[in-house]
Motif scaffolding. Sequence first.
Motif, PDB file in Angstrom:
ATOM      1  N   ALA A   6       0.856  -1.187   0.000  1.00 12.64           N
ATOM      2  CA  ALA A   6       0.000   0.000   0.000  1.00 12.64           C
ATOM      3  C   ALA A   6       0.889   1.233   0.000  1.00 12.64           C
ATOM      4  CB  ALA A   6      -0.908  -0.005   1.220  1.00 12.64           C
ATOM      5  N   VAL A   7       0.375   2.314  -0.547  1.00 14.31           N
ATOM      6  CA  VAL A   7       1.077   3.600  -0.568  1.00 14.31           C
ATOM      7  C   VAL A   7       0.181   4.635   0.112  1.00 14.31           C
ATOM      8  CG1 VAL A   7       2.395   3.039  -2.666  1.00 14.31           C
ATOM      9  CG2 VAL A   7       0.171   4.171  -2.861  1.00 14.31           C
ATOM     10  N   LYS A  13      -8.941   4.908   0.561  1.00 14.15           N
ATOM     11  CA  LYS A  13      -9.511   3.638   0.109  1.00 14.15           C
ATOM     12  C   LYS A  13      -9.521   2.627   1.257  1.00 14.15           C
ATOM     13  CE  LYS A  13     -10.318   1.334  -3.634  1.00 14.15           C
ATOM     14  NZ  LYS A  13     -11.649   1.290  -4.197  1.00 14.15           N
ATOM     15  N   LEU A  14      -8.416   2.540   2.008  1.00 16.20           N
ATOM     16  CA  LEU A  14      -8.341   1.594   3.115  1.00 16.20           C
ATOM     17  C   LEU A  14      -9.312   1.957   4.242  1.00 16.20           C
ATOM     18  CD1 LEU A  14      -4.511   0.970   3.141  1.00 16.20           C
ATOM     19  CD2 LEU A  14      -6.281  -0.755   2.768  1.00 16.20           C
ATOM     20  N   LEU A  15      -9.466   3.236   4.517  1.00 17.77           N
ATOM     21  CA  LEU A  15     -10.416   3.648   5.554  1.00 17.77           C
ATOM     22  C   LEU A  15     -11.851   3.310   5.132  1.00 17.77           C
ATOM     23  CD1 LEU A  15      -8.827   7.055   6.589  1.00 17.77           C
ATOM     24  CD2 LEU A  15      -8.935   4.961   7.984  1.00 17.77           C
ATOM     25  N   ALA A  16     -12.189   3.559   3.874  1.00 21.41           N
ATOM     26  CA  ALA A  16     -13.518   3.219   3.369  1.00 21.41           C
ATOM     27  C   ALA A  16     -13.720   1.704   3.355  1.00 21.41           C
ATOM     28  CB  ALA A  16     -13.711   3.796   1.967  1.00 21.41           C
ATOM     29  N   PRO A  38      -7.984   5.008  13.569  1.00 22.07           N
ATOM     30  CA  PRO A  38      -7.323   6.313  13.419  1.00 22.07           C
ATOM     31  C   PRO A  38      -6.494   6.382  12.124  1.00 22.07           C
ATOM     32  CG  PRO A  38      -6.991   5.421  15.632  1.00 22.07           C
ATOM     33  CD  PRO A  38      -7.588   4.325  14.804  1.00 22.07           C
ATOM     34  N   ALA A  39      -6.787   7.363  11.316  1.00 15.68           N
ATOM     35  CA  ALA A  39      -6.109   7.515  10.021  1.00 15.68           C
ATOM     36  C   ALA A  39      -4.600   7.670  10.181  1.00 15.68           C
ATOM     37  CB  ALA A  39      -6.689   8.697   9.262  1.00 15.68           C
ATOM     38  N   ASP A  40      -4.163   8.388  11.227  1.00 19.31           N
ATOM     39  CA  ASP A  40      -2.725   8.591  11.404  1.00 19.31           C
ATOM     40  C   ASP A  40      -2.006   7.280  11.720  1.00 19.31           C
ATOM     41  OD1 ASP A  40      -4.047   8.586  13.922  1.00 19.31           O
ATOM     42  OD2 ASP A  40      -2.424   9.718  14.859  1.00 19.31           O
ATOM     43  N   ARG A  41      -2.644   6.393  12.476  1.00 18.54           N
ATOM     44  CA  ARG A  41      -2.031   5.088  12.774  1.00 18.54           C
ATOM     45  C   ARG A  41      -1.963   4.215  11.522  1.00 18.54           C
ATOM     46  NH1 ARG A  41      -4.778   2.538  17.854  1.00 18.54           N
ATOM     47  NH2 ARG A  41      -3.443   0.812  17.218  1.00 18.54           N
ATOM     48  N   LEU A  42      -3.018   4.259  10.724  1.00 17.09           N
ATOM     49  CA  LEU A  42      -3.022   3.486   9.484  1.00 17.09           C
ATOM     50  C   LEU A  42      -1.959   4.017   8.527  1.00 17.09           C
ATOM     51  CD1 LEU A  42      -4.143   1.248   7.769  1.00 17.09           C
ATOM     52  CD2 LEU A  42      -6.002   2.767   7.081  1.00 17.09           C
ATOM     53  N   LEU A  43      -1.846   5.328   8.420  1.00 25.68           N
ATOM     54  CA  LEU A  43      -0.818   5.913   7.558  1.00 25.68           C
ATOM     55  C   LEU A  43       0.581   5.499   8.015  1.00 25.68           C
ATOM     56  CD1 LEU A  43      -0.073   7.712   5.182  1.00 25.68           C
ATOM     57  CD2 LEU A  43      -0.143   9.670   6.752  1.00 25.68           C
ATOM     58  N   ALA A  44       0.811   5.462   9.317  1.00 26.94           N
ATOM     59  CA  ALA A  44       2.123   5.053   9.832  1.00 26.94           C
ATOM     60  C   ALA A  44       2.452   3.622   9.424  1.00 26.94           C
ATOM     61  CB  ALA A  44       2.178   5.206  11.353  1.00 26.94           C
ATOM     62  N   THR A  45       1.454   2.729   9.448  1.00 24.66           N
ATOM     63  CA  THR A  45       1.720   1.346   9.043  1.00 24.66           C
ATOM     64  C   THR A  45       1.930   1.235   7.537  1.00 24.66           C
ATOM     65  OG1 THR A  45      -0.643   0.799   8.959  1.00 24.66           O
ATOM     66  CG2 THR A  45       0.528   0.317  11.013  1.00 24.66           C
ATOM     67  N   ILE A  46       1.236   2.066   6.771  1.00 26.50           N
ATOM     68  CA  ILE A  46       1.471   2.096   5.321  1.00 26.50           C
ATOM     69  C   ILE A  46       2.902   2.532   5.053  1.00 26.50           C
ATOM     70  CG2 ILE A  46       0.902   3.310   3.176  1.00 26.50           C
ATOM     71  CD1 ILE A  46      -2.022   3.454   4.231  1.00 26.50           C
ATOM     72  N   GLU A  47       3.322   3.604   5.721  1.00 24.17           N
ATOM     73  CA  GLU A  47       4.678   4.125   5.512  1.00 24.17           C
ATOM     74  C   GLU A  47       5.742   3.156   6.007  1.00 24.17           C
ATOM     75  OE1 GLU A  47       4.228   7.971   7.363  1.00 24.17           O
ATOM     76  OE2 GLU A  47       3.635   8.897   5.454  1.00 24.17           O
ATOM     77  N   ALA A  48       5.392   2.293   6.976  1.00 21.54           N
ATOM     78  CA  ALA A  48       6.335   1.286   7.469  1.00 21.54           C
ATOM     79  C   ALA A  48       6.461   0.111   6.497  1.00 21.54           C
ATOM     80  CB  ALA A  48       5.897   0.790   8.840  1.00 21.54           C
ATOM     81  N   GLY A  49       5.599   0.063   5.483  1.00 23.71           N
ATOM     82  CA  GLY A  49       5.684  -0.981   4.467  1.00 23.71           C
ATOM     83  C   GLY A  49       5.082  -2.306   4.867  1.00 23.71           C
ATOM     84  N   THR A 180       5.234  -7.161  -4.212  1.00 23.03           N
ATOM     85  CA  THR A 180       5.680  -6.475  -3.003  1.00 23.03           C
ATOM     86  C   THR A 180       7.196  -6.464  -2.929  1.00 23.03           C
ATOM     87  OG1 THR A 180       5.653  -8.490  -1.680  1.00 23.03           O
ATOM     88  CG2 THR A 180       3.617  -7.205  -1.763  1.00 23.03           C
ATOM     89  N   SER A 181       7.705  -5.581  -2.085  1.00 18.51           N
ATOM     90  CA  SER A 181       9.149  -5.582  -1.846  1.00 18.51           C
ATOM     91  C   SER A 181       9.510  -6.849  -1.077  1.00 18.51           C
ATOM     92  CB  SER A 181       9.546  -4.318  -1.058  1.00 18.51           C
ATOM     93  OG  SER A 181       8.783  -4.202   0.104  1.00 18.51           O
ATOM     94  N   ALA A 182      10.740  -7.276  -1.195  1.00 18.45           N
ATOM     95  CA  ALA A 182      11.200  -8.513  -0.575  1.00 18.45           C
ATOM     96  C   ALA A 182      11.045  -8.433   0.934  1.00 18.45           C
ATOM     97  CB  ALA A 182      12.652  -8.779  -0.934  1.00 18.45           C
ATOM     98  N   PRO A 183      10.708  -9.569   1.571  1.00 15.63           N
ATOM     99  CA  PRO A 183      10.564  -9.554   3.029  1.00 15.63           C
ATOM    100  C   PRO A 183      11.912  -9.331   3.688  1.00 15.63           C
ATOM    101  CG  PRO A 183      10.416 -11.801   2.213  1.00 15.63           C
ATOM    102  CD  PRO A 183      10.470 -10.890   1.008  1.00 15.63           C
ATOM    103  N   THR A 184      11.870  -8.669   4.820  1.00 17.59           N
ATOM    104  CA  THR A 184      13.099  -8.461   5.576  1.00 17.59           C
ATOM    105  C   THR A 184      13.289  -9.616   6.540  1.00 17.59           C
ATOM    106  OG1 THR A 184      11.894  -7.192   7.231  1.00 17.59           O
ATOM    107  CG2 THR A 184      12.906  -5.954   5.447  1.00 17.59           C
TER     108      THR A 184
END
Length: 189
Positions: A6-7, A13-16, A38-49, A180-184
């Motif tokens: 997700a970006v 879209k994810l909130l809806a 909370p949108a800010d928590r969801l955004l943080a997880t998106i940004e964490a990949g 997706t990007s490779a798993p760490t």
Amino acid sequence: MRIANAVPADLPKLLAFREEAAAWLGELGTDQWRRPYPADRLLATIEAGVVFMVRDGEATAATITLTPDAEDGLWSDAELSEPSMFVNKLTVARTHAGQDLGGRLLDWAGDRAFRSGAVWLRLDAWTTNEPLQRYYLNHGFEHVRTVTEGGAVNGGPRVSGWLAQRPARRDAGHGLDDTTSAPTSITAV
């Protein structure tokens, strides 16, 4: 269908998507996900990949969060010493229900966990949603225990404390085009 990270532009879209799932769950008689996420928590997880979207053409078919981080207060220190990946917020669009897309996503998550070095694929589910718990049991998870105390608000009751796990395992047969990007690699705590 393809799965991709997700970006930030996916946030609305994810909130809806979550609101749609909460309404459907309400029709089934459960209060799961009644409170908006909370949108800010969801955004943080998106940004964490760690948030992934399954797309079927232009449509969002499903989403899953897969993270090496356990929610506080659920798993014991001994359990946390074993390398694990944790499934959260697995949601399938009603338009794609009945195709075992959720099961395929769990297989994808188990494969990704295995490739990252995890021993376990773990999750917590709503403590009162017995059909969801049966779903996970039918997909190879074993119930570990149910944690009912220590919720996020003033140590009150925990609503998502039904814990389950299954071994992480290689499974290339999930049928999702993985972009997706490779798993760490993960390590135990």
